[in-house]
Design a protein around this motif. Structure first.
Motif, PDB file in Angstrom:
ATOM      1  N   GLY A 139       0.798  -1.212   0.000  1.00 48.88           N
ATOM      2  CA  GLY A 139       0.000   0.000   0.000  1.00 48.88           C
ATOM      3  C   GLY A 139       0.835   1.268   0.000  1.00 48.88           C
ATOM      4  O   GLY A 139       2.055   1.248   0.189  1.00 48.88           O
ATOM      5  N   ALA A 140       0.148   2.389  -0.188  1.00 47.12           N
ATOM      6  CA  ALA A 140       0.799   3.702  -0.186  1.00 47.12           C
ATOM      7  C   ALA A 140      -0.235   4.731   0.284  1.00 47.12           C
ATOM      8  O   ALA A 140      -1.274   4.376   0.833  1.00 47.12           O
ATOM      9  CB  ALA A 140       1.332   4.042  -1.582  1.00 47.12           C
ATOM     10  N   ALA A 160      -7.787   2.665  -4.728  1.00 49.84           N
ATOM     11  CA  ALA A 160      -9.020   2.108  -4.171  1.00 49.84           C
ATOM     12  C   ALA A 160      -9.945   3.277  -3.841  1.00 49.84           C
ATOM     13  O   ALA A 160      -9.634   4.100  -2.983  1.00 49.84           O
ATOM     14  CB  ALA A 160      -8.713   1.304  -2.919  1.00 49.84           C
ATOM     15  N   SER A 161     -11.065   3.360  -4.552  1.00 53.33           N
ATOM     16  CA  SER A 161     -11.988   4.475  -4.345  1.00 53.33           C
ATOM     17  C   SER A 161     -13.419   4.010  -4.561  1.00 53.33           C
ATOM     18  O   SER A 161     -13.663   2.906  -5.052  1.00 53.33           O
ATOM     19  CB  SER A 161     -11.671   5.625  -5.313  1.00 53.33           C
ATOM     20  N   ARG A 162     -14.373   4.855  -4.197  1.00 55.62           N
ATOM     21  CA  ARG A 162     -15.786   4.511  -4.380  1.00 55.62           C
ATOM     22  C   ARG A 162     -16.105   4.303  -5.864  1.00 55.62           C
ATOM     23  O   ARG A 162     -16.912   3.459  -6.223  1.00 55.62           O
ATOM     24  CB  ARG A 162     -16.676   5.618  -3.802  1.00 55.62           C
ATOM     25  N   GLU A 163     -15.461   5.085  -6.731  1.00 58.72           N
ATOM     26  CA  GLU A 163     -15.712   4.960  -8.162  1.00 58.72           C
ATOM     27  C   GLU A 163     -15.235   3.598  -8.683  1.00 58.72           C
ATOM     28  O   GLU A 163     -15.896   2.952  -9.480  1.00 58.72           O
ATOM     29  CB  GLU A 163     -14.996   6.077  -8.936  1.00 58.72           C
ATOM     30  N   LEU A 199      -2.712   0.510   4.557  1.00 58.79           N
ATOM     31  CA  LEU A 199      -1.704  -0.185   5.350  1.00 58.79           C
ATOM     32  C   LEU A 199      -1.833  -1.703   5.218  1.00 58.79           C
ATOM     33  O   LEU A 199      -0.846  -2.422   5.342  1.00 58.79           O
ATOM     34  CB  LEU A 199      -1.831   0.213   6.831  1.00 58.79           C
ATOM     35  N   HIS A 200      -3.062  -2.189   4.971  1.00 57.46           N
ATOM     36  CA  HIS A 200      -3.310  -3.637   4.961  1.00 57.46           C
ATOM     37  C   HIS A 200      -3.754  -4.109   3.580  1.00 57.46           C
ATOM     38  O   HIS A 200      -4.688  -3.551   2.997  1.00 57.46           O
ATOM     39  CB  HIS A 200      -4.375  -4.000   5.995  1.00 57.46           C
ATOM     40  N   THR A 201      -3.070  -5.117   3.066  1.00 58.51           N
ATOM     41  CA  THR A 201      -3.418  -5.714   1.782  1.00 58.51           C
ATOM     42  C   THR A 201      -3.326  -7.234   1.898  1.00 58.51           C
ATOM     43  O   THR A 201      -2.548  -7.748   2.702  1.00 58.51           O
ATOM     44  CB  THR A 201      -2.469  -5.254   0.654  1.00 58.51           C
ATOM     45  N   ALA A 214      -8.796   0.321   3.235  1.00 58.90           N
ATOM     46  CA  ALA A 214      -8.526   1.756   3.143  1.00 58.90           C
ATOM     47  C   ALA A 214      -9.358   2.462   4.215  1.00 58.90           C
ATOM     48  O   ALA A 214     -10.571   2.589   4.081  1.00 58.90           O
ATOM     49  CB  ALA A 214      -8.887   2.276   1.749  1.00 58.90           C
ATOM     50  N   THR A 215      -8.689   2.861   5.274  1.00 57.60           N
ATOM     51  CA  THR A 215      -9.330   3.486   6.441  1.00 57.60           C
ATOM     52  C   THR A 215     -10.423   2.551   6.966  1.00 57.60           C
ATOM     53  O   THR A 215     -10.123   1.473   7.434  1.00 57.60           O
ATOM     54  CB  THR A 215      -9.881   4.882   6.106  1.00 57.60           C
ATOM     55  N   ASN A 216     -11.713   2.930   6.855  1.00 55.18           N
ATOM     56  CA  ASN A 216     -12.774   2.064   7.367  1.00 55.18           C
ATOM     57  C   ASN A 216     -13.518   1.335   6.252  1.00 55.18           C
ATOM     58  O   ASN A 216     -14.625   0.841   6.444  1.00 55.18           O
ATOM     59  CB  ASN A 216     -13.769   2.879   8.212  1.00 55.18           C
ATOM     60  N   ASN A 217     -12.907   1.246   5.071  1.00 51.37           N
ATOM     61  CA  ASN A 217     -13.507   0.540   3.942  1.00 51.37           C
ATOM     62  C   ASN A 217     -12.653  -0.652   3.532  1.00 51.37           C
ATOM     63  O   ASN A 217     -11.420  -0.583   3.576  1.00 51.37           O
ATOM     64  CB  ASN A 217     -13.656   1.475   2.726  1.00 51.37           C
ATOM     65  N   LEU A 218     -13.307  -1.732   3.142  1.00 54.03           N
ATOM     66  CA  LEU A 218     -12.611  -2.901   2.605  1.00 54.03           C
ATOM     67  C   LEU A 218     -13.016  -3.071   1.154  1.00 54.03           C
ATOM     68  O   LEU A 218     -14.200  -3.225   0.838  1.00 54.03           O
ATOM     69  CB  LEU A 218     -12.959  -4.160   3.403  1.00 54.03           C
TER      70      LEU A 218
END
Length: 230
Positions: A139-140, A160-163, A199-201, A214-218
């Motif tokens: 991650g970055a 990684a985004s909502r789109e 941070l986690h992948t 990504a923060t509070n989203n998987l």
């Protein structure tokens, strides 16, 4: 605590030999231990450590060399480590230096001072192998994650985004630029959001499916076209 100079940062058992395990340290070293020798593993069997280049020495050298994650390859022959700026592949038969080093976000090297001030320099990024040990992922910032193909030496930055999480959405490669001319879809290094970090992948052990936290989203992505890269 005043005398504390080194701490263990990550550890993992060998995938095939239950008596072997490796642990990494805040000084950038890896120690392979064999429990057949003794139950108390205060002495290592092998020490993996890359000699520091004196020309790159700075106030931040020790902080950014701290290993935040270590993972054995599925074959058990290699180890993958992540420090602040790079991911490295180590051969268990070669302790002197890694056999491969990949720059995750080298454009942040000039921003280490501000990253130290906002505590981002202490972020602990993880890393992962794909099922065949041919591609590695980590991650970055800005919800970006990076993939490196060990065979072709190609790398890609994805977001990684909502789109991108919409059904049948295609992940488009992203590019961070440092000054100079910018393409239309490029993002400036000064525009990166350091609060959005991956941070986690994790990579599915057999399928080309990845999970990105990504923060509070998987986010879970699956590649149905190109099974080689992303």
């Amino acid at each position: 605590m005043e005398d504390l100079t080194e701490v263990i940062t990550a550890s993992e058992f060998h995938p095939h030999h239950c008596h072997l395990f490796v642990y990494s340290s805040s000084k950038g070293s890896l120690r392979l231990c064999d429990m057949r020798a003794a139950a108390l593993c205060d002495r290592h069997s092998k020490l993996f450590e890359e000699p520091e280049d004196p020309s790159n020495r700075s106030f931040f050298s020790e902080i950014i060399s701290s290993v935040s994650d270590v993972k054995f390859s599925h074959s058990g022959r290699y180890m993958l480590t992540r420090d602040y700026l790079t991911v490295k592949v180590w051969d268990l038969n070669m302790e002197a230096r890694p056999i491969e080093t990949y720059q995750v976000h080298d454009y942040l090297r000039s921003k280490l001072c501000s990253l130290y001030e906002n505590d981002c320099i202490f972020d602990k990024f993880e890393c992962a192998w794909n099922g065949s040990d041919s591609v590695i992922m980590t991650g970055a910032y800005n919800n970006f994650f990076r993939m490196f193909d060990r065979n072709t030496k190609r790398d890609v930055t994805l977001e990684a985004s909502r789109e991108s999480s919409k059904p049948r959405a295609v992940l488009k490669p992203r590019r961070v630029c440092v000054g100079g001319k910018r393409r239309r879809d490029d993002i400036s290094v000064d525009s990166l959001d350091f609060t959005r970090k991956i941070l986690h992948t994790a990579w599915h052990p057999a399928e080309n499916i990845i999970a990105i936290a990504a923060t509070n989203n998987l986010y879970i992505f699956q590649d149905k076209v190109n099974s080689e890269m992303h």
